[in-house]
Design a protein around this motif. Structure first.
Motif, PDB file in Angstrom:
ATOM      1  N   VAL A 187     -58.400  46.785  11.739  1.00  0.00           N
ATOM      2  CA  VAL A 187     -59.119  46.150  13.005  1.00  0.00           C
ATOM      3  C   VAL A 187     -59.481  44.710  12.347  1.00  0.00           C
ATOM      4  CG1 VAL A 187     -61.235  46.016  14.193  1.00  0.00           C
ATOM      5  CG2 VAL A 187     -60.340  48.315  13.820  1.00  0.00           C
ATOM      6  N   GLN A 188     -59.638  44.264  11.441  1.00  0.00           N
ATOM      7  CA  GLN A 188     -59.697  42.973  11.014  1.00  0.00           C
ATOM      8  C   GLN A 188     -58.456  42.068  10.974  1.00  0.00           C
ATOM      9  OE1 GLN A 188     -58.894  40.158   8.298  1.00  0.00           O
ATOM     10  NE2 GLN A 188     -58.362  42.008   7.767  1.00  0.00           N
ATOM     11  N   ALA A 189     -57.614  42.675  10.707  1.00  0.00           N
ATOM     12  CA  ALA A 189     -56.164  42.166  10.728  1.00  0.00           C
ATOM     13  C   ALA A 189     -55.837  41.862  12.188  1.00  0.00           C
ATOM     14  CB  ALA A 189     -55.232  42.865  10.102  1.00  0.00           C
ATOM     15  N   ALA A 190     -56.143  42.743  12.828  1.00  0.00           N
ATOM     16  CA  ALA A 190     -55.594  42.603  14.419  1.00  0.00           C
ATOM     17  C   ALA A 190     -56.489  41.351  14.960  1.00  0.00           C
ATOM     18  CB  ALA A 190     -56.040  43.798  15.286  1.00  0.00           C
ATOM     19  N   ILE A 191     -57.808  41.302  14.905  1.00  0.00           N
ATOM     20  CA  ILE A 191     -58.760  40.506  15.076  1.00  0.00           C
ATOM     21  C   ILE A 191     -58.292  38.984  14.742  1.00  0.00           C
ATOM     22  CG2 ILE A 191     -61.036  39.521  15.066  1.00  0.00           C
ATOM     23  CD1 ILE A 191     -62.094  42.314  15.067  1.00  0.00           C
ATOM     24  N   GLN A 192     -58.021  38.994  13.382  1.00  0.00           N
ATOM     25  CA  GLN A 192     -57.801  37.655  12.808  1.00  0.00           C
ATOM     26  C   GLN A 192     -56.348  37.142  13.289  1.00  0.00           C
ATOM     27  OE1 GLN A 192     -56.475  36.041   8.158  1.00  0.00           O
ATOM     28  NE2 GLN A 192     -58.325  37.422   8.464  1.00  0.00           N
ATOM     29  N   THR A 193     -55.158  38.163  13.331  1.00  0.00           N
ATOM     30  CA  THR A 193     -53.785  37.651  14.047  1.00  0.00           C
ATOM     31  C   THR A 193     -54.275  37.272  15.318  1.00  0.00           C
ATOM     32  OG1 THR A 193     -52.954  39.305  12.738  1.00  0.00           O
ATOM     33  CG2 THR A 193     -51.674  38.577  14.537  1.00  0.00           C
ATOM     34  N   GLY A 194     -54.925  37.919  16.289  1.00  0.00           N
ATOM     35  CA  GLY A 194     -55.116  37.799  17.624  1.00  0.00           C
ATOM     36  C   GLY A 194     -55.778  36.560  17.860  1.00  0.00           C
ATOM     37  N   PHE A 195     -56.863  35.954  17.155  1.00  0.00           N
ATOM     38  CA  PHE A 195     -57.278  34.680  17.130  1.00  0.00           C
ATOM     39  C   PHE A 195     -56.410  33.661  16.772  1.00  0.00           C
ATOM     40  CE2 PHE A 195     -61.056  36.915  18.221  1.00  0.00           C
ATOM     41  CZ  PHE A 195     -61.956  36.132  18.845  1.00  0.00           C
ATOM     42  N   THR A 196     -55.484  33.997  15.730  1.00  0.00           N
ATOM     43  CA  THR A 196     -54.782  32.924  14.916  1.00  0.00           C
ATOM     44  C   THR A 196     -53.745  32.455  16.229  1.00  0.00           C
ATOM     45  OG1 THR A 196     -55.084  33.695  12.896  1.00  0.00           O
ATOM     46  CG2 THR A 196     -53.244  32.450  13.200  1.00  0.00           C
ATOM     47  N   PHE A 197     -53.063  33.357  16.844  1.00  0.00           N
ATOM     48  CA  PHE A 197     -51.963  33.386  17.683  1.00  0.00           C
ATOM     49  C   PHE A 197     -52.140  33.046  18.985  1.00  0.00           C
ATOM     50  CE2 PHE A 197     -49.767  34.695  13.805  1.00  0.00           C
ATOM     51  CZ  PHE A 197     -48.608  33.896  13.845  1.00  0.00           C
ATOM     52  N   SER A 198     -53.617  33.149  19.306  1.00  0.00           N
ATOM     53  CA  SER A 198     -54.144  32.396  20.484  1.00  0.00           C
ATOM     54  C   SER A 198     -54.385  30.886  20.528  1.00  0.00           C
ATOM     55  CB  SER A 198     -55.598  32.970  20.883  1.00  0.00           C
ATOM     56  OG  SER A 198     -56.431  32.530  20.066  1.00  0.00           O
ATOM     57  N   LEU A 199     -54.114  30.311  19.290  1.00  0.00           N
ATOM     58  CA  LEU A 199     -54.246  28.839  19.593  1.00  0.00           C
ATOM     59  C   LEU A 199     -52.663  28.263  19.872  1.00  0.00           C
ATOM     60  CD1 LEU A 199     -55.533  28.486  15.610  1.00  0.00           C
ATOM     61  CD2 LEU A 199     -56.824  28.342  17.670  1.00  0.00           C
ATOM     62  N   TYR A 200     -52.637  26.816  19.997  1.00  0.00           N
ATOM     63  CA  TYR A 200     -51.514  26.256  20.224  1.00  0.00           C
ATOM     64  C   TYR A 200     -50.906  25.630  18.785  1.00  0.00           C
ATOM     65  CZ  TYR A 200     -51.679  26.659  25.262  1.00  0.00           C
ATOM     66  OH  TYR A 200     -51.485  27.011  26.576  1.00  0.00           O
ATOM     67  N   PHE A 201     -49.701  25.758  18.748  1.00  0.00           N
ATOM     68  CA  PHE A 201     -49.072  25.132  17.622  1.00  0.00           C
ATOM     69  C   PHE A 201     -48.129  24.202  18.230  1.00  0.00           C
ATOM     70  CE2 PHE A 201     -50.380  29.445  16.278  1.00  0.00           C
ATOM     71  CZ  PHE A 201     -50.929  29.088  14.970  1.00  0.00           C
ATOM     72  N   CYS A 202     -48.504  22.926  18.479  1.00  0.00           N
ATOM     73  CA  CYS A 202     -47.551  21.987  19.036  1.00  0.00           C
ATOM     74  C   CYS A 202     -47.169  20.763  18.367  1.00  0.00           C
ATOM     75  CB  CYS A 202     -48.242  21.542  20.438  1.00  0.00           C
ATOM     76  SG  CYS A 202     -49.751  21.206  20.248  1.00  0.00           S
ATOM     77  N   GLY A 203     -47.673  20.583  17.229  1.00  0.00           N
ATOM     78  CA  GLY A 203     -47.256  19.619  16.432  1.00  0.00           C
ATOM     79  C   GLY A 203     -46.077  19.994  15.616  1.00  0.00           C
ATOM     80  N   SER A 204     -46.304  19.977  14.091  1.00  0.00           N
ATOM     81  CA  SER A 204     -45.264  20.202  13.176  1.00  0.00           C
ATOM     82  C   SER A 204     -45.390  21.973  13.292  1.00  0.00           C
ATOM     83  CB  SER A 204     -45.700  19.682  11.824  1.00  0.00           C
ATOM     84  OG  SER A 204     -45.114  20.170  10.822  1.00  0.00           O
ATOM     85  N   ASN A 205     -44.176  22.356  12.909  1.00  0.00           N
ATOM     86  CA  ASN A 205     -43.979  23.918  12.933  1.00  0.00           C
ATOM     87  C   ASN A 205     -43.526  24.092  11.412  1.00  0.00           C
ATOM     88  OD1 ASN A 205     -41.167  22.757  12.780  1.00  0.00           O
ATOM     89  ND2 ASN A 205     -40.621  24.489  14.006  1.00  0.00           N
ATOM     90  N   ILE A 206     -43.734  23.264  10.364  1.00  0.00           N
ATOM     91  CA  ILE A 206     -43.508  23.623   9.129  1.00  0.00           C
ATOM     92  C   ILE A 206     -44.698  24.066   8.198  1.00  0.00           C
ATOM     93  CG2 ILE A 206     -42.665  22.363   6.936  1.00  0.00           C
ATOM     94  CD1 ILE A 206     -41.283  20.261   8.555  1.00  0.00           C
ATOM     95  N   ILE A 207     -44.396  25.305   7.946  1.00  0.00           N
ATOM     96  CA  ILE A 207     -45.725  26.293   7.091  1.00  0.00           C
ATOM     97  C   ILE A 207     -45.280  25.785   5.523  1.00  0.00           C
ATOM     98  CG2 ILE A 207     -46.686  28.246   6.511  1.00  0.00           C
ATOM     99  CD1 ILE A 207     -45.945  29.335   9.288  1.00  0.00           C
ATOM    100  N   ASP A 208     -46.218  25.079   4.882  1.00  0.00           N
ATOM    101  CA  ASP A 208     -46.015  24.798   3.434  1.00  0.00           C
ATOM    102  C   ASP A 208     -46.349  25.725   2.648  1.00  0.00           C
ATOM    103  OD1 ASP A 208     -45.343  23.197   1.157  1.00  0.00           O
ATOM    104  OD2 ASP A 208     -47.132  22.136   1.337  1.00  0.00           O
ATOM    105  N   HIS A 209     -45.728  26.961   2.839  1.00  0.00           N
ATOM    106  CA  HIS A 209     -45.802  28.323   2.095  1.00  0.00           C
ATOM    107  C   HIS A 209     -44.677  29.106   2.159  1.00  0.00           C
ATOM    108  CE1 HIS A 209     -48.287  31.242  -0.242  1.00  0.00           C
ATOM    109  NE2 HIS A 209     -49.298  30.350   0.352  1.00  0.00           N
ATOM    110  N   PHE A 210     -44.513  30.426   1.752  1.00  0.00           N
ATOM    111  CA  PHE A 210     -43.411  31.140   1.541  1.00  0.00           C
ATOM    112  C   PHE A 210     -43.596  32.378   2.582  1.00  0.00           C
ATOM    113  CE2 PHE A 210     -45.641  32.414  -1.847  1.00  0.00           C
ATOM    114  CZ  PHE A 210     -45.597  34.042  -1.974  1.00  0.00           C
ATOM    115  N   ILE A 211     -44.845  32.384   3.110  1.00  0.00           N
ATOM    116  CA  ILE A 211     -45.482  33.482   3.896  1.00  0.00           C
ATOM    117  C   ILE A 211     -46.399  32.886   5.160  1.00  0.00           C
ATOM    118  CG2 ILE A 211     -45.453  35.354   2.132  1.00  0.00           C
ATOM    119  CD1 ILE A 211     -48.432  34.850   1.847  1.00  0.00           C
ATOM    120  N   CYS A 212     -46.401  33.765   6.163  1.00  0.00           N
ATOM    121  CA  CYS A 212     -47.268  33.291   7.476  1.00  0.00           C
ATOM    122  C   CYS A 212     -48.817  33.652   6.958  1.00  0.00           C
ATOM    123  CB  CYS A 212     -46.764  33.948   8.520  1.00  0.00           C
ATOM    124  SG  CYS A 212     -45.260  33.224   9.238  1.00  0.00           S
TER     125      CYS A 212
END
Length: 327
Positions: A161-186
């Motif tokens: 449930v915690q992971a679903a809430i966190q993922t849902g809120f994270t991907f309700s955001l707009y990612f409209c600038g840089s799409n480069i994740i400075d990591h090896f995981i999301c």
């Protein structure tokens, strides 16, 4: 209800549909070395944890709360590593490091869900050791099979449930600038840094999740071991003290490794200088610890070592017998 994201600033934006993972290194030679290292580690993780699950399943004397929780920890380690390692290995040997929006969301959900489950299981296992050492006469009536089922089912459900809430809120955001994740995981924090929406609610959710699941589990672990230490000190027999310590040593070692790297990764001051340190710490708790856990429990537990040796010997003898009969 999740509100529509509010864009920072003004202007027209196009929402990103994929992310580029920077990865661990751009050195081709080091990439090949790391691929081979991660492949070996992943195979060892699978074999070690599957071995623990099989030994516990096929050994009736291991059908006790402590080993049932250990088998669930092994299963969690397999899923936790599988959420990260295969994709990381692919990115090391292919020039295309893009991950789709849905793929990134799935990885974040799996990573967060099984990582949280691991935290909660460590807390449950600490409570089990507390009851076994501090209330041994009532252990059988407190830690029943029904109680065990409720504890690990609650851990899975709460983490999911915690992971679903966190993922849902994270991907309700707009990612409209840089799409480069400075990591090896999301992971959640690198994604929040890329968003052009207001991230205040998301940051609160991440903090609450860490406080409730990580902090809550750590509180149970520390409290349980304080009571255990108090009880062990009062034991008149040195043999009893050694036995009590031996039953907790493996769990303490795994907890120290896991929480040490997680706390380092999330509590030290953020900044570009520390990004490589974040990556190294992430490698440790997503790849190294799931590989080490079964060995720590096996090496510190004489009975586990004996049963594992007996289990492997029986299987080898059975296969040799079959081969001889076929030939």
């Amino acid at each position: 209800m999740i509100e529509s994201p509010v864009l920072k600033g003004t202007g027209n934006y196009s929402k990103s549909t994929a992310f580029l993972l920077v990865g661990i290194t751009n050195d081709p030679h080091l990439q090949l070395v790391l691929f081979n290292v991660f492949l070996i580690m992943y195979l060892v993780t699978l074999m070690g944890n599957v071995g623990i699950i099989l030994v516990i399943h096929f050994t009736s004397s291991f059908h006790t709360p402590m080993y049932i929780f250990l088998s669930h920890l092994a299963f969690t380690d397999i899923c936790y590593a599988s959420a990260v390692v295969p994709n990381t290995m692919v990115n090391l040997i292919t020039p295309n490091r893009y991950i789709s929006l849905s793929g990134c969301a799935l990885q974040l959900f799996m990573f967060s869900s099984f990582g949280s489950t691991e935290c909660l299981l460590f807390g449950v296992m600490a409570y089990d050791r507390y009851v076994a050492i501090c209330n041994p006469l009532y252990y059988g009536t407190i830690m029943t099979i029904r109680t065990c089922n409720v504890l690990f089912a609650t851990s899975y459900i709460f983490a999911t449930v915690q992971a679903a809430i966190q993922t849902g809120f994270t991907f309700s955001l707009y990612f409209c600038g840089s799409n480069i994740i400075d990591h090896f995981i999301c992971d959640a924090l690198p994604l929040l840094r890329l968003s052009c929406s207001k991230t205040t609610i998301n940051e609160i959710i991440v903090s609450l999740s860490a406080a409730i699941i990580g902090g809550g589990s750590l509180f149970i672990i520390v409290t349980s071991y304080l009571w255990i230490a108090t009880t062990v000190i009062k034991m008149p027999s040195s043999q009893g003290k050694r036995k009590a310590f031996s039953t907790c040593a493996s769990h303490l070692a795994c907890v120290t490794l896991f929480y040490g790297t997680v706390l380092f990764n999330y509590l030290h001051p953020s900044g570009d200088v520390n990004m490589r340190q974040d990556v190294v710490a992430s490698i440790f708790y997503t790849m190294v610890i799931p590989m080490l856990n079964p060995f720590i429990y096996s090496l510190r537990n004489t009975e586990v070592r004996r049963i594992c040796h007996q289990f492997v010997t029986q299987r080898i003898s059975f296969h040799l017998f079959c081969v001889q009969n076929l030939s």
